[in-house]
Design a protein around this motif. Structure first.
Motif, mmCIF file in Angstrom:
data_model
loop_
_atom_site.group_PDB
_atom_site.id
_atom_site.type_symbol
_atom_site.label_atom_id
_atom_site.label_comp_id
_atom_site.label_asym_id
_atom_site.label_seq_id
_atom_site.Cartn_x
_atom_site.Cartn_y
_atom_site.Cartn_z
ATOM 1 N N ASN A 14 5.761 1.825 10.515
ATOM 2 C CA ASN A 14 5.591 2.693 9.574
ATOM 3 C C ASN A 14 6.408 1.893 8.222
ATOM 4 O OD1 ASN A 14 4.347 4.839 10.455
ATOM 5 N ND2 ASN A 14 6.048 5.496 11.526
ATOM 6 N N ASN A 16 5.489 -0.630 6.796
ATOM 7 C CA ASN A 16 4.536 -0.906 5.939
ATOM 8 C C ASN A 16 4.300 0.147 4.812
ATOM 9 O OD1 ASN A 16 3.478 0.397 8.434
ATOM 10 N ND2 ASN A 16 1.492 0.131 7.342
ATOM 11 N N MET A 17 4.889 1.246 5.163
ATOM 12 C CA MET A 17 4.612 2.329 4.289
ATOM 13 C C MET A 17 5.790 2.686 3.343
ATOM 14 S SD MET A 17 1.934 3.549 5.208
ATOM 15 C CE MET A 17 1.684 5.271 4.367
ATOM 16 N N THR A 20 6.263 4.353 -0.513
ATOM 17 C CA THR A 20 5.338 5.924 -0.606
ATOM 18 C C THR A 20 5.906 6.934 0.611
ATOM 19 O OG1 THR A 20 3.497 4.819 1.000
ATOM 20 C CG2 THR A 20 3.432 4.742 -1.104
ATOM 21 N N ARG A 21 6.285 6.286 1.613
ATOM 22 C CA ARG A 21 7.037 7.206 2.749
ATOM 23 C C ARG A 21 8.294 7.336 2.284
ATOM 24 N NH1 ARG A 21 9.664 5.321 8.073
ATOM 25 N NH2 ARG A 21 9.454 7.296 9.460
ATOM 26 N N GLU A 22 8.379 8.705 2.131
ATOM 27 C CA GLU A 22 9.830 9.394 1.878
ATOM 28 C C GLU A 22 10.722 8.586 1.029
ATOM 29 O OE1 GLU A 22 11.020 11.747 5.885
ATOM 30 O OE2 GLU A 22 10.033 9.824 6.586
ATOM 31 N N TYR A 26 14.028 6.228 2.044
ATOM 32 C CA TYR A 26 13.506 4.871 2.162
ATOM 33 C C TYR A 26 13.891 3.950 0.991
ATOM 34 C CZ TYR A 26 12.768 6.201 6.920
ATOM 35 O OH TYR A 26 12.909 6.916 8.183
ATOM 36 N N THR A 30 8.658 -1.732 -1.736
ATOM 37 C CA THR A 30 7.672 -1.899 -0.705
ATOM 38 C C THR A 30 8.177 -2.851 0.009
ATOM 39 O OG1 THR A 30 6.455 -3.544 -2.103
ATOM 40 C CG2 THR A 30 5.745 -1.428 -2.418
ATOM 41 N N GLN A 53 5.577 -7.569 10.208
ATOM 42 C CA GLN A 53 5.806 -6.174 10.300
ATOM 43 C C GLN A 53 4.518 -5.957 11.645
ATOM 44 O OE1 GLN A 53 3.238 -3.909 9.322
ATOM 45 N NE2 GLN A 53 4.643 -2.091 10.207
ATOM 46 N N ASN A 55 3.050 -2.134 13.793
ATOM 47 C CA ASN A 55 3.224 -0.914 14.069
ATOM 48 C C ASN A 55 2.988 -0.747 15.604
ATOM 49 O OD1 ASN A 55 3.515 0.351 11.687
ATOM 50 N ND2 ASN A 55 1.249 0.086 11.118
#
Length: 154
Positions: A14, A16-17, A20-22, A26, A30, A53, A55
């Motif tokens: 995650n 890689n997110m 945009t993720r939370e 975070y 990017t 990176q 997953n």
């Protein structure tokens, strides 16, 4: 002429997110931003840097195993695998390289399940809660450990 030390920076699921993720947890940077920051610091420290990176737990384990003989230290943000992966812990232990664990957020100010880290059991140090700057500090710490290991009599 001496060969430059090499540090492997691994990022788990995650990450890689990022951006945009939370973002309230975070941040807005990017993973590409984090990598650029790490590459800049690596150049300043005169070390080679490989930044990856995945997953997939098995891929991270393979990269850790391949680090032996290729890199001098590992900086690892294992993401959620920090709290669940005995396989990653075992791989880190087997390669016998200095490991610095890094987290963007302060895992101890979050859910109780995040307070346990299998990575910490084999890491030389842990940096958390400082956002992307934690990666810079982790690289600096890894370089100190590499330098200490390369001193005569070490």
């Amino acid at each position: 002429m001496a060969i430059q030390p090499s540090i492997l920076v691994l990022n788990g699921p995650n990450l890689n997110m990022l951006g945009t993720r939370e973002p309230q947890i975070y941040g807005a940077e990017t993973l590409d931003d984090v990598e650029a920051l790490c590459q800049t610091e690596a150049a300043r420290l005169s070390v080679d840097l490989e930044f990856r990176q995945s997953n997939h737990e098995g891929e991270l384990v393979t990269w850790i195993q391949e680090a032996r003989g290729e890199h001098d230290a590992i900086v690892l943000n294992a993401g959620a695998y920090t709290h669940t992966s005995v396989a990653i812990m075992d791989a880190l232990s087997a390669v016998d390289l200095p490991v610095i664990e890094v987290h963007l957020s302060n895992i101890f100010r979050r859910e109780p399940f995040r307070h346990h880290s299998y990575v910490s059991m084999v890491a030389r140090g842990v940096i958390c809660g400082l956002g992307s700057h934690g990666y810079v500090l982790a690289l600096q710490a890894a370089c100190r450990l590499i330098d200490a290991a390369n001193r005569p009599g070490a």
